[in-house]
Design a protein around this motif. Structure first.
Motif, PDB file in Angstrom:
ATOM      1  N   PRO A  27       0.831  -1.202   0.000  1.00 25.07           N
ATOM      2  CA  PRO A  27       0.000   0.000   0.000  1.00 25.07           C
ATOM      3  C   PRO A  27       0.870   1.259   0.000  1.00 25.07           C
ATOM      4  CG  PRO A  27      -0.770  -1.562   1.647  1.00 25.07           C
ATOM      5  CD  PRO A  27       0.543  -2.083   1.117  1.00 25.07           C
ATOM      6  N   ASN A  28       0.380   2.291  -0.659  1.00 21.42           N
ATOM      7  CA  ASN A  28       1.075   3.566  -0.737  1.00 21.42           C
ATOM      8  C   ASN A  28       0.258   4.565   0.084  1.00 21.42           C
ATOM      9  OD1 ASN A  28       2.024   6.125  -1.479  1.00 21.42           O
ATOM     10  ND2 ASN A  28       2.547   5.443  -3.553  1.00 21.42           N
ATOM     11  N   ALA A  29       0.684   4.832   1.316  1.00 23.16           N
ATOM     12  CA  ALA A  29      -0.074   5.679   2.246  1.00 23.16           C
ATOM     13  C   ALA A  29      -0.250   7.096   1.719  1.00 23.16           C
ATOM     14  CB  ALA A  29       0.603   5.703   3.610  1.00 23.16           C
ATOM     15  N   ALA A  30       0.789   7.646   1.082  1.00 23.01           N
ATOM     16  CA  ALA A  30       0.694   9.008   0.553  1.00 23.01           C
ATOM     17  C   ALA A  30      -0.344   9.080  -0.561  1.00 23.01           C
ATOM     18  CB  ALA A  30       2.052   9.478   0.052  1.00 23.01           C
ATOM     19  N   LEU A  31      -0.354   8.066  -1.429  1.00 22.83           N
ATOM     20  CA  LEU A  31      -1.335   8.018  -2.514  1.00 22.83           C
ATOM     21  C   LEU A  31      -2.742   7.840  -1.946  1.00 22.83           C
ATOM     22  CD1 LEU A  31      -1.877   7.997  -5.559  1.00 22.83           C
ATOM     23  CD2 LEU A  31      -1.541   5.513  -5.499  1.00 22.83           C
ATOM     24  N   ASP A  32      -2.895   6.960  -0.969  1.00 23.00           N
ATOM     25  CA  ASP A  32      -4.196   6.761  -0.327  1.00 23.00           C
ATOM     26  C   ASP A  32      -4.730   8.073   0.239  1.00 23.00           C
ATOM     27  OD1 ASP A  32      -4.087   4.059  -0.931  1.00 23.00           O
ATOM     28  OD2 ASP A  32      -3.415   3.460   1.071  1.00 23.00           O
ATOM     29  N   GLN A  33      -3.860   8.842   0.866  1.00 27.70           N
ATOM     30  CA  GLN A  33      -4.281  10.112   1.457  1.00 27.70           C
ATOM     31  C   GLN A  33      -4.719  11.099   0.375  1.00 27.70           C
ATOM     32  OE1 GLN A  33      -1.451  11.931   4.092  1.00 27.70           O
ATOM     33  NE2 GLN A  33      -2.709  13.744   4.394  1.00 27.70           N
ATOM     34  N   MET A  34      -3.952  11.189  -0.720  1.00 28.42           N
ATOM     35  CA  MET A  34      -4.324  12.094  -1.819  1.00 28.42           C
ATOM     36  C   MET A  34      -5.690  11.738  -2.388  1.00 28.42           C
ATOM     37  SD  MET A  34      -0.953  12.804  -4.132  1.00 28.42           S
ATOM     38  CE  MET A  34      -0.068  11.253  -3.972  1.00 28.42           C
ATOM     39  N   MET A  35      -5.918  10.436  -2.580  1.00 25.48           N
ATOM     40  CA  MET A  35      -7.181  10.001  -3.161  1.00 25.48           C
ATOM     41  C   MET A  35      -8.346  10.216  -2.183  1.00 25.48           C
ATOM     42  SD  MET A  35      -6.577   9.092  -6.217  1.00 25.48           S
ATOM     43  CE  MET A  35      -5.024   9.821  -6.655  1.00 25.48           C
ATOM     44  N   ASN A  36      -8.134   9.917  -0.907  1.00 26.59           N
ATOM     45  CA  ASN A  36      -9.190  10.110   0.093  1.00 26.59           C
ATOM     46  C   ASN A  36      -9.549  11.583   0.268  1.00 26.59           C
ATOM     47  OD1 ASN A  36      -9.464   7.371   0.618  1.00 26.59           O
ATOM     48  ND2 ASN A  36      -7.928   7.391   2.233  1.00 26.59           N
ATOM     49  N   GLU A  37      -8.544  12.446   0.172  1.00 33.31           N
ATOM     50  CA  GLU A  37      -8.773  13.888   0.312  1.00 33.31           C
ATOM     51  C   GLU A  37      -9.208  14.536  -1.001  1.00 33.31           C
ATOM     52  OE1 GLU A  37      -5.199  15.518   1.954  1.00 33.31           O
ATOM     53  OE2 GLU A  37      -5.546  14.607   3.921  1.00 33.31           O
ATOM     54  N   ARG A  38      -9.152  13.779  -2.088  1.00 34.14           N
ATOM     55  CA  ARG A  38      -9.469  14.311  -3.411  1.00 34.14           C
ATOM     56  C   ARG A  38      -8.653  15.565  -3.680  1.00 34.14           C
ATOM     57  NH1 ARG A  38     -15.885  13.717  -4.639  1.00 34.14           N
ATOM     58  NH2 ARG A  38     -15.977  11.465  -4.452  1.00 34.14           N
ATOM     59  N   ALA A  39      -7.351  15.479  -3.476  1.00 34.29           N
ATOM     60  CA  ALA A  39      -6.463  16.626  -3.660  1.00 34.29           C
ATOM     61  C   ALA A  39      -5.180  16.161  -4.326  1.00 34.29           C
ATOM     62  CB  ALA A  39      -6.177  17.288  -2.317  1.00 34.29           C
ATOM     63  N   PHE A  40      -5.164  16.199  -5.667  1.00 30.51           N
ATOM     64  CA  PHE A  40      -3.972  15.780  -6.391  1.00 30.51           C
ATOM     65  C   PHE A  40      -3.903  16.462  -7.747  1.00 30.51           C
ATOM     66  CE2 PHE A  40      -7.333  12.715  -7.116  1.00 30.51           C
ATOM     67  CZ  PHE A  40      -7.338  12.529  -8.488  1.00 30.51           C
ATOM     68  N   ASN A  41      -2.690  16.480  -8.279  1.00 27.45           N
ATOM     69  CA  ASN A  41      -2.399  17.063  -9.575  1.00 27.45           C
ATOM     70  C   ASN A  41      -1.680  16.013 -10.410  1.00 27.45           C
ATOM     71  OD1 ASN A  41      -2.158  19.505 -11.319  1.00 27.45           O
ATOM     72  ND2 ASN A  41       0.019  19.089 -11.071  1.00 27.45           N
ATOM     73  N   ILE A  42      -2.082  15.866 -11.650  1.00 28.00           N
ATOM     74  CA  ILE A  42      -1.400  14.957 -12.569  1.00 28.00           C
ATOM     75  C   ILE A  42      -0.572  15.806 -13.527  1.00 28.00           C
ATOM     76  CG2 ILE A  42      -1.650  13.222 -14.378  1.00 28.00           C
ATOM     77  CD1 ILE A  42      -4.321  12.450 -13.015  1.00 28.00           C
ATOM     78  N   LYS A  43       0.725  15.627 -13.461  1.00 26.67           N
ATOM     79  CA  LYS A  43       1.654  16.325 -14.344  1.00 26.67           C
ATOM     80  C   LYS A  43       1.792  15.468 -15.604  1.00 26.67           C
ATOM     81  CE  LYS A  43       6.186  18.452 -13.985  1.00 26.67           C
ATOM     82  NZ  LYS A  43       7.345  18.598 -13.099  1.00 26.67           N
TER      83      LYS A  43
END
Length: 181
Positions: A27-43
């Motif tokens: 599991p990738n905890a940082a990725l899980d957090q981004m997805m759960n918070e709906r806060a990410f940017n795709i470069k």
């Protein structure tokens, strides 16, 4: 020690179904957090247009820059992105492909949208340890349908279709929105 026949090893490698060759995704905890918070940017790093006869003619004309092909165009460093922040989404993307209708003289050829997503859904595949992000959004004169697969290693593939254009895919890297400059 379990000894396998040559045929069993070949089948194992071909099917990738052998437990000795499968790696469990951590599991990738940082990725899980981004997805759960709906806060990410795709470069976005590359664009992959749908291949059509017209696109083949463009490729044959020599208009594609060196190092690229009509099926994969490198856009690294051009500042293209897809951003999700809560229920809001935005994107600045190049478009390579055919447009079925519309456009007008003062319209931009790229894909640009910003606003509240319709039916935003983020789901996790626990087996593959990846996420699927789906939404649609209205822009000035067309509707975009976006499906993004985010891998456990924070890479992504986004497929975008619209009411007026052929489908195109983009590959990129997912970044935490808080840490994005």
């Amino acid at each position: 020690l379990h000894v396998r026949s040559r045929r069993q090893r070949q089948m194992c490698i071909r099917d990738r179904g052998c437990s000795a060759t499968k790696k469990m995704q951590e599991p990738n905890a940082a990725l899980d957090q981004m997805m759960n918070e709906r806060a990410f940017n795709i470069k976005v790093k590359s664009a992959e247009p749908q291949l059509t006869q017209a696109m083949s003619q463009v490729a044959n004309s020599g208009l594609i820059p060196p190092g690229n092909s009509i099926s994969r165009i490198d856009v690294t460093g051009s500042g293209y992105y897809i951003k999700v922040q809560g229920d809001s989404v935005s994107a600045e993307l190049p478009y390579f492909g055919e447009r079925q209708m519309g456009g007008g003289y003062d319209s931009d050829a790229g894909i640009h949208f910003e606003g509240i997503a319709k039916d935003l859904e983020i789901s996790k595949d626990e087996t593959k340890q990846n996420y699927t992000v789906r939404f649609s959004i209205d822009s000035k004169s067309e509707v975009y349908f976006v499906t993004t697969i985010v891998g456990n290693n924070a890479t992504s593939t986004s497929a975008i279709s619209s009411s007026q254009r052929n489908r195109i895919r983009y590959s990129g890297d997912v970044q935490d929105l808080v840490k994005t400059p």
